[in-house]
Design a protein around this motif. Structure first.
Motif, PDB file in Angstrom:
ATOM      1  N   HIS A   9      22.870   3.728   0.411  1.00  0.00           N
ATOM      2  CA  HIS A   9      23.748   3.245   1.489  1.00  0.00           C
ATOM      3  C   HIS A   9      22.955   1.871   1.555  1.00  0.00           C
ATOM      4  CE1 HIS A   9      20.008   4.851   3.205  1.00  0.00           C
ATOM      5  NE2 HIS A   9      20.353   4.051   4.175  1.00  0.00           N
ATOM      6  N   GLN A  10      23.768   0.928   2.277  1.00  0.00           N
ATOM      7  CA  GLN A  10      23.439  -0.509   2.483  1.00  0.00           C
ATOM      8  C   GLN A  10      22.636  -0.450   4.014  1.00  0.00           C
ATOM      9  OE1 GLN A  10      24.392  -3.196   0.460  1.00  0.00           O
ATOM     10  NE2 GLN A  10      24.128  -1.186  -0.852  1.00  0.00           N
ATOM     11  N   GLY A  11      21.881  -1.395   3.999  1.00  0.00           N
ATOM     12  CA  GLY A  11      21.197  -1.833   5.500  1.00  0.00           C
ATOM     13  C   GLY A  11      20.047  -0.972   5.567  1.00  0.00           C
ATOM     14  N   LYS A  12      19.314  -0.690   4.378  1.00  0.00           N
ATOM     15  CA  LYS A  12      18.126   0.130   4.583  1.00  0.00           C
ATOM     16  C   LYS A  12      16.930  -0.665   5.142  1.00  0.00           C
ATOM     17  CE  LYS A  12      18.113   1.176   0.199  1.00  0.00           C
ATOM     18  NZ  LYS A  12      19.520   0.605  -0.009  1.00  0.00           N
ATOM     19  N   VAL A  13      15.759   0.189   5.649  1.00  0.00           N
ATOM     20  CA  VAL A  13      14.698  -0.603   6.184  1.00  0.00           C
ATOM     21  C   VAL A  13      13.469  -0.059   5.413  1.00  0.00           C
ATOM     22  CG1 VAL A  13      13.166  -0.950   8.237  1.00  0.00           C
ATOM     23  CG2 VAL A  13      15.649  -0.997   8.414  1.00  0.00           C
ATOM     24  N   MET A  14      12.614  -1.061   4.982  1.00  0.00           N
ATOM     25  CA  MET A  14      11.508  -0.834   4.081  1.00  0.00           C
ATOM     26  C   MET A  14      10.287  -1.246   5.235  1.00  0.00           C
ATOM     27  SD  MET A  14       9.970  -1.880   0.547  1.00  0.00           S
ATOM     28  CE  MET A  14       8.078  -1.838   0.231  1.00  0.00           C
ATOM     29  N   VAL A  15       9.080  -0.470   5.312  1.00  0.00           N
ATOM     30  CA  VAL A  15       8.030  -1.160   6.383  1.00  0.00           C
ATOM     31  C   VAL A  15       6.690  -0.854   5.362  1.00  0.00           C
ATOM     32  CG1 VAL A  15       6.945  -0.961   8.406  1.00  0.00           C
ATOM     33  CG2 VAL A  15       9.591  -0.670   8.287  1.00  0.00           C
ATOM     34  N   SER A  16       6.065  -1.548   5.469  1.00  0.00           N
ATOM     35  CA  SER A  16       4.498  -1.349   4.570  1.00  0.00           C
ATOM     36  C   SER A  16       3.487  -1.663   5.558  1.00  0.00           C
ATOM     37  CB  SER A  16       4.192  -2.453   3.381  1.00  0.00           C
ATOM     38  OG  SER A  16       5.191  -2.079   2.458  1.00  0.00           O
ATOM     39  N   VAL A  17       2.545  -0.824   5.580  1.00  0.00           N
ATOM     40  CA  VAL A  17       1.266  -0.797   6.798  1.00  0.00           C
ATOM     41  C   VAL A  17      -0.007  -0.491   5.741  1.00  0.00           C
ATOM     42  CG1 VAL A  17       2.630   0.012   8.701  1.00  0.00           C
ATOM     43  CG2 VAL A  17       1.486   1.686   7.221  1.00  0.00           C
ATOM     44  N   GLY A  18      -1.044  -1.314   6.203  1.00  0.00           N
ATOM     45  CA  GLY A  18      -2.265  -1.164   5.616  1.00  0.00           C
ATOM     46  C   GLY A  18      -3.167  -2.297   5.915  1.00  0.00           C
ATOM     47  N   ASP A  19      -3.956  -2.699   4.716  1.00  0.00           N
ATOM     48  CA  ASP A  19      -4.874  -3.993   4.501  1.00  0.00           C
ATOM     49  C   ASP A  19      -4.570  -4.751   3.749  1.00  0.00           C
ATOM     50  OD1 ASP A  19      -5.733  -2.515   2.374  1.00  0.00           O
ATOM     51  OD2 ASP A  19      -7.216  -1.276   3.349  1.00  0.00           O
ATOM     52  N   SER A  20      -5.679  -5.320   3.239  1.00  0.00           N
ATOM     53  CA  SER A  20      -5.589  -6.623   2.120  1.00  0.00           C
ATOM     54  C   SER A  20      -4.643  -5.932   0.965  1.00  0.00           C
ATOM     55  CB  SER A  20      -6.821  -7.355   1.867  1.00  0.00           C
ATOM     56  OG  SER A  20      -7.523  -6.043   1.121  1.00  0.00           O
ATOM     57  N   PHE A  21      -4.924  -4.655   0.498  1.00  0.00           N
ATOM     58  CA  PHE A  21      -3.922  -4.214  -0.609  1.00  0.00           C
ATOM     59  C   PHE A  21      -2.426  -4.442  -0.357  1.00  0.00           C
ATOM     60  CE2 PHE A  21      -2.075  -0.316  -2.075  1.00  0.00           C
ATOM     61  CZ  PHE A  21      -2.280  -0.627  -3.574  1.00  0.00           C
ATOM     62  N   THR A  22      -2.056  -3.996   0.613  1.00  0.00           N
ATOM     63  CA  THR A  22      -0.853  -4.049   1.190  1.00  0.00           C
ATOM     64  C   THR A  22      -0.080  -5.486   1.550  1.00  0.00           C
ATOM     65  OG1 THR A  22      -0.698  -1.831   1.532  1.00  0.00           O
ATOM     66  CG2 THR A  22       1.174  -3.143   2.401  1.00  0.00           C
ATOM     67  N   GLU A  23      -0.896  -6.137   2.253  1.00  0.00           N
ATOM     68  CA  GLU A  23      -0.811  -7.608   2.492  1.00  0.00           C
ATOM     69  C   GLU A  23      -0.390  -8.407   1.200  1.00  0.00           C
ATOM     70  OE1 GLU A  23      -2.699 -11.670   4.480  1.00  0.00           O
ATOM     71  OE2 GLU A  23      -3.658  -9.869   5.011  1.00  0.00           O
ATOM     72  N   SER A  34       1.685 -17.511   2.665  1.00  0.00           N
ATOM     73  CA  SER A  34       1.272 -16.091   2.601  1.00  0.00           C
ATOM     74  C   SER A  34       1.419 -15.616   1.143  1.00  0.00           C
ATOM     75  CB  SER A  34       2.500 -15.258   3.374  1.00  0.00           C
ATOM     76  OG  SER A  34       3.744 -15.153   2.650  1.00  0.00           O
ATOM     77  N   PHE A  35       0.703 -14.535   0.833  1.00  0.00           N
ATOM     78  CA  PHE A  35       0.477 -13.957  -0.372  1.00  0.00           C
ATOM     79  C   PHE A  35       1.900 -13.147  -0.789  1.00  0.00           C
ATOM     80  CE2 PHE A  35      -3.836 -14.634   0.307  1.00  0.00           C
ATOM     81  CZ  PHE A  35      -4.093 -15.466  -0.942  1.00  0.00           C
ATOM     82  N   ARG A  36       2.296 -13.034  -1.963  1.00  0.00           N
ATOM     83  CA  ARG A  36       3.679 -11.983  -2.230  1.00  0.00           C
ATOM     84  C   ARG A  36       3.316 -10.593  -2.321  1.00  0.00           C
ATOM     85  NH1 ARG A  36       6.658 -12.003  -8.126  1.00  0.00           N
ATOM     86  NH2 ARG A  36       8.477 -11.182  -7.533  1.00  0.00           N
ATOM     87  N   GLY A  37       2.461 -10.183  -3.130  1.00  0.00           N
ATOM     88  CA  GLY A  37       2.150  -8.748  -2.902  1.00  0.00           C
ATOM     89  C   GLY A  37       3.130  -7.708  -3.836  1.00  0.00           C
ATOM     90  N   PRO A 185      -2.254 -11.332  -9.641  1.00  0.00           N
ATOM     91  CA  PRO A 185      -0.893 -11.126  -9.822  1.00  0.00           C
ATOM     92  C   PRO A 185      -0.479 -10.208 -10.938  1.00  0.00           C
ATOM     93  CG  PRO A 185      -1.390 -13.578  -9.488  1.00  0.00           C
ATOM     94  CD  PRO A 185      -2.690 -12.952  -9.730  1.00  0.00           C
ATOM     95  N   GLU A 186      -1.019 -10.090 -12.008  1.00  0.00           N
ATOM     96  CA  GLU A 186      -0.701  -9.110 -13.073  1.00  0.00           C
ATOM     97  C   GLU A 186      -0.951  -7.626 -12.323  1.00  0.00           C
ATOM     98  OE1 GLU A 186       0.540  -6.985 -16.222  1.00  0.00           O
ATOM     99  OE2 GLU A 186       1.158  -8.895 -15.469  1.00  0.00           O
ATOM    100  N   GLY A 187      -2.097  -7.377 -11.563  1.00  0.00           N
ATOM    101  CA  GLY A 187      -2.145  -6.242 -10.759  1.00  0.00           C
ATOM    102  C   GLY A 187      -1.421  -5.784  -9.990  1.00  0.00           C
ATOM    103  N   HIS A 188      -0.738  -6.660  -9.276  1.00  0.00           N
ATOM    104  CA  HIS A 188       0.161  -6.446  -8.175  1.00  0.00           C
ATOM    105  C   HIS A 188       1.610  -6.068  -8.787  1.00  0.00           C
ATOM    106  CE1 HIS A 188      -1.604  -7.360  -4.189  1.00  0.00           C
ATOM    107  NE2 HIS A 188      -2.318  -8.333  -4.979  1.00  0.00           N
ATOM    108  N   ARG A 189       1.733  -6.636  -9.951  1.00  0.00           N
ATOM    109  CA  ARG A 189       3.087  -6.385 -10.658  1.00  0.00           C
ATOM    110  C   ARG A 189       2.786  -4.929 -11.135  1.00  0.00           C
ATOM    111  NH1 ARG A 189       5.662  -7.194 -15.946  1.00  0.00           N
ATOM    112  NH2 ARG A 189       3.489  -7.035 -17.100  1.00  0.00           N
TER     113      ARG A 189
END
Length: 266
Positions: A9-23, A34-37, A185-189
């Motif tokens: 379905h369209q119009g979904k919402v994704m939310v991420s919470v945490g520390d530097s790992f998720t930032e 900002s960083f991509r992540g 960047p490779e780790g985040h990928r």
């Protein structure tokens, strides 16, 4: 909810919470500074199927589980999200004199708050530090307890658990940034692909596969890098611990409101 359902379905919402790992610390830098992540990368992939996907990232570097519990999780629980990612507690574990009972209470509170939402919850087994961080064996009782808590909640509430702990590819120094604490960047990928596959997406590549063998560094070059790491990263980290400061003090979330992913990547 699997990937197929998330894409249904369209119009979904994704939310991420945490520390530097998720930032997204130490991934590619975006035009806004900002960083991509990995979380941005997951949102970008989901937006391929749903251009109307909105995404918020409340994570802030340096945050302890009590701060995530107080400042981020209640906001995430109110965003009517379809997908919420949560990672936290390792900053507590890394600090000397960690009160593991308090950490457990904070983690459980985060889980309980998010369990009341309709969202699919994504949780993580942290990477195994023993083969890349000297002296990290002392951390293992606390790390193993975090893993147990994640598994308990995952089984009870049907959360998606991403197992980074057993992936030996993260022993490779090339998966880590110069500070040796955050992903390259490779780790985040790799983490993004792990999340997508855990959600049931068609595999894009084998995120557990090793990199080609690296050429050994000359002894003196390696020692110079060790000294630079101590001067630039380790000593400031120790200084913040002594003074009670955090790298996230005064820093706001990079994506505080659910925003169209297409607007974030322009």
């Amino acid at each position: 909810m699997d990937f197929t359902t998330l894409s249904a379905h369209q119009g979904k919402v994704m939310v991420s919470v945490g520390d530097s790992f998720t930032e997204g610390m130490c991934d590619d830098t975006l035009p806004d500074g900002s960083f991509r992540g990995w979380a941005d990368r997951v949102a970008e992939r989901l937006a391929v199927d749903d251009p109307h996907l909105r995404y918020a990232n409340l994570a802030v570097r340096g945050k302890l589980i009590g701060q995530i519990e107080r400042d981020q999780v209640p906001l995430a629980a109110k965003m009517d999200a379809d997908l919420i990612t949560l990672a936290g507690g390792l900053n507590d574990v890394l600090r000397p004199g960690c009160d593991m009972k308090a950490v457990e209470a904070g983690v459980r509170s985060c889980f309980q708050q998010l369990a009341t939402t309709k969202a699919t919850i994504v949780l993580f087994h942290p990477t195994d530090p023993r083969r890349r961080m000297r002296g990290s064996q002392r951390l293992m009782p606390a790390v193993n307890r975090l893993i147990e808590l994640v598994d308990e909640f995952g089984e009870a509430h049907g959360a998606v658990v991403v197992d980074l702990f057993s992936a030996r590819v993260f022993d490779d120094p090339r998966m880590w940034a110069e500070d040796r604490l955050h992903f390259s960047p490779e780790g985040h990928r790799r983490v993004a692909e792990a999340v997508l596959q855990a959600l049931g997406a068609e595999p894009g590549f084998d995120w557990r596969s090793g990199l080609p063998p690296a050429r050994p560094k000359p002894f003196f070059q390696a020692r110079r890098q060790d000294l630079r790491w101590m001067r630039v990263y380790l000593l400031p980290w120790i200084g913040r611990r002594i003074t009670g400061k955090s790298s996230g003090d005064g820093r706001q979330a990079k994506r505080p409101e659910p925003t169209l992913v297409s607007e974030l990547t322009q």
